[in-house]
Design a protein around this motif. Structure first.
Motif, mmCIF file in Angstrom:
data_model
loop_
_atom_site.group_PDB
_atom_site.id
_atom_site.type_symbol
_atom_site.label_atom_id
_atom_site.label_comp_id
_atom_site.label_asym_id
_atom_site.label_seq_id
_atom_site.Cartn_x
_atom_site.Cartn_y
_atom_site.Cartn_z
ATOM 1 N N ASP A 109 22.368 -10.737 -3.770
ATOM 2 C CA ASP A 109 22.721 -9.583 -4.592
ATOM 3 C C ASP A 109 21.513 -9.073 -5.369
ATOM 4 N N GLN A 110 20.732 -9.975 -5.915
ATOM 5 C CA GLN A 110 19.539 -9.569 -6.654
ATOM 6 C C GLN A 110 18.506 -8.920 -5.740
ATOM 7 N N LEU A 111 18.410 -9.421 -4.508
ATOM 8 C CA LEU A 111 17.455 -8.842 -3.560
ATOM 9 C C LEU A 111 17.877 -7.446 -3.137
ATOM 10 N N SER A 112 19.171 -7.270 -2.851
ATOM 11 C CA SER A 112 19.654 -5.956 -2.405
ATOM 12 C C SER A 112 19.575 -4.918 -3.516
ATOM 13 N N CYS A 113 19.580 -5.379 -4.774
ATOM 14 C CA CYS A 113 19.499 -4.452 -5.912
ATOM 15 C C CYS A 113 18.069 -4.241 -6.391
ATOM 16 N N HIS A 120 13.474 3.512 2.214
ATOM 17 C CA HIS A 120 13.843 2.141 2.549
ATOM 18 C C HIS A 120 12.653 1.194 2.395
ATOM 19 N N ASN A 121 11.495 1.713 2.015
ATOM 20 C CA ASN A 121 10.280 0.908 1.961
ATOM 21 C C ASN A 121 10.183 0.178 0.631
ATOM 22 N N PHE A 122 11.199 -0.618 0.299
ATOM 23 C CA PHE A 122 11.211 -1.251 -1.009
ATOM 24 C C PHE A 122 10.195 -2.387 -1.106
ATOM 25 N N LEU A 123 9.777 -2.947 0.019
ATOM 26 C CA LEU A 123 8.756 -3.989 -0.010
ATOM 27 C C LEU A 123 7.355 -3.410 -0.171
ATOM 28 N N ASN A 124 7.196 -2.150 0.196
ATOM 29 C CA ASN A 124 5.955 -1.424 -0.067
ATOM 30 C C ASN A 124 4.716 -2.123 0.504
ATOM 31 N N LEU A 125 4.798 -2.544 1.772
ATOM 32 C CA LEU A 125 3.685 -3.257 2.396
ATOM 33 C C LEU A 125 3.102 -2.504 3.585
ATOM 34 N N SER A 126 3.386 -1.231 3.699
ATOM 35 C CA SER A 126 2.929 -0.464 4.860
ATOM 36 C C SER A 126 1.414 -0.354 4.938
ATOM 37 N N THR A 127 0.715 -0.601 3.822
ATOM 38 C CA THR A 127 -0.755 -0.510 3.821
ATOM 39 C C THR A 127 -1.405 -1.874 3.595
ATOM 40 N N PHE A 128 -0.640 -2.941 3.699
ATOM 41 C CA PHE A 128 -1.189 -4.273 3.430
ATOM 42 C C PHE A 128 -2.316 -4.589 4.425
ATOM 43 N N ARG A 129 -3.385 -5.183 3.905
ATOM 44 C CA ARG A 129 -4.538 -5.499 4.758
ATOM 45 C C ARG A 129 -5.359 -6.628 4.135
ATOM 46 N N ASP A 130 -5.510 -7.703 4.878
ATOM 47 C CA ASP A 130 -6.347 -8.834 4.468
ATOM 48 C C ASP A 130 -7.487 -8.930 5.472
ATOM 49 N N ASP A 131 -8.665 -8.476 5.073
ATOM 50 C CA ASP A 131 -9.800 -8.454 5.992
ATOM 51 C C ASP A 131 -10.808 -9.557 5.682
ATOM 52 N N SER A 132 -10.329 -10.655 5.090
ATOM 53 C CA SER A 132 -11.225 -11.758 4.757
ATOM 54 C C SER A 132 -11.804 -12.416 6.008
ATOM 55 N N TRP A 145 4.667 -5.476 9.925
ATOM 56 C CA TRP A 145 5.826 -5.430 10.832
ATOM 57 C C TRP A 145 7.009 -6.196 10.258
ATOM 58 N N TYR A 146 6.753 -7.392 9.761
ATOM 59 C CA TYR A 146 7.829 -8.243 9.237
ATOM 60 C C TYR A 146 8.502 -7.600 8.024
ATOM 61 N N ALA A 147 7.706 -6.967 7.172
ATOM 62 C CA ALA A 147 8.277 -6.271 6.022
ATOM 63 C C ALA A 147 9.217 -5.163 6.476
#
Length: 358
Positions: A109-113, A120-132, A145-147
């Motif tokens: 319930d807490q996650l859905s709220c 729908h992009n509530f995780l907001n990871l469309s630009t995530f990038r780890d180039d280490s 993709w997983y997000a």
């Protein structure tokens, strides 16, 4: 290069230990009781996914005080959005996925709220990038993709009114029995309701099919476990689509052209995702029965649509008007002056006007 990689791993280990010590020594006991399990489940160690014991420790927070579930989801989200490590981000998403499919209601319930960052992009990871390093860069595409998959999972759950891995569909081995039980719940739904739910489910399948090209990374145990968990959801989605397509197939003779066109569009999108899905789940059951049903429904819907359109074009034998010398057509389904679509030989359309008689 190797020395730099070892140094980076050492730094990550020290960061994890420092974070755990800080959380353990916190004077706020409820913060410590939440932060420690979250940190242990989302370490920087790349070789293994969170253990079952560590996932269970996070899920158990949902059975505590009413304040703890919100603190748990906030802690996971803070960890996810403040890390630059693809490994940590992937573990956060893996933990959240476990919350979705088998967590207690308070955590779900807490996650859905959780507040959305737009659409729908509530995780907001469309630009995530780890180039280490190169592997981290490739893992970043799996994070994005997983997000997207988890976002679609929650979206579909809202459309269906329950979570995909709920007890009513979790045992996929009782497939046909489950379909019969589910079909009874569809009888009271309208065609538009069933099509609306299929649209959401097809969108979820499409997101799964957008898997990164680096499929060889499934050799990585963490990525392998991610794909395994997504695969379980995918089988549940197949179940949901299967039962609704069967029900719509029983009603198809009463469909109008708009409904048939909408259904054909969804079936086409499913077929376009098939090849990529088979590559992703190459070592898993192909569920030929499911794809056979999709193909049969597509053929049946196309035939039904052509038959309806054929009725529209049914006209009487041309009658020559002696006064004007012109040939007029009459159609019992149309009003004088009404436009009707006529398919040309190359399947394109032009408009035929039924002239006013009088």
């Amino acid at each position: 290069m190797a020395q730099s990689k070892r140094l980076r791993k050492l730094i990550y280990v020290l960061q994890d230990k420092a974070s755990l010590i800080g959380a353990t020594l916190s004077i706020r006991r409820h913060v410590s009781s939440v932060a420690v399990p979250v940190l242990r489940a989302t370490t920087h160690s790349l070789s293994t996914p969170p253990s079952e014991a560590r996932i269970a420790a996070v899920l158990s927070i949902g059975h505590g005080s009413y304040l703890l579930p919100r603190a748990c989801i906030n802690a996971l989200m803070d960890r996810l959005h403040h890390t630059h490590s693809a490994t940590v981000a992937l573990k956060c998403l893996f933990t959240l996925h476990n919350v979705i499919i088998r967590g207690p209601f308070a955590l779900r319930d807490q996650l859905s709220c959780y507040p959305s960052y737009g659409g729908h992009n509530f995780l907001n990871l469309s630009t995530f990038r780890d180039d280490s390093e190169m592997e981290s860069l490739e893992l970043s595409s799996w994070v994005r993709w997983y997000a997207g998959v988890l976002e679609q999972s929650l979206s579909v759950s809202r459309v269906l009114g329950y979570y995909l891995s709920s007890s009513s569909i979790q045992n996929f081995k009782n497939y046909k029995k489950g379909v019969e039980e589910t079909r009874r719940t569809h009888l009271g739904l309208s065609n538009s309701d069933l099509l609306y739910k299929i649209e959401g489910l097809v969108g979820y399948v499409e997101q799964i099919s957008r898997v990164p090209d680096s499929l060889y990374l499934q050799k990585n145990e963490l990525v392998y476990e991610v794909v395994r968990l997504v695969g379980e959801d995918y089988r549940c989605v197949q179940y949901e689509i299967f039962s609704r397509i069967e029900e719509l197939g029983n009603r198809m003779e009463n469909f109008d052209v708009a409904e048939l066109s909408e259904l054909l569009g969804y079936l086409k999108r499913m077929n376009e995702s098939k090849e990529r899905l088979l590559l992703l789940f190459v070592n898993r059951k192909k569920n030929d029965e499911f794809w056979d049903l999709i193909d049969q429904a597509k053929i049946k819907a196309a035939i039904a649509k052509e038959e309806i359109q054929g009725k529209w074009l049914l006209v009487t034998k041309p009658r020559r008007d002696e006064s004007t010398g012109s040939t007029q057509y009459k159609n019992p389904f149309l009003e004088p002056g009404q436009l009707i679509p006529v398919p040309h030989a190359d399947t394109s359309r032009f408009l035929l006007t039924v002239p006013t008689v009088g």
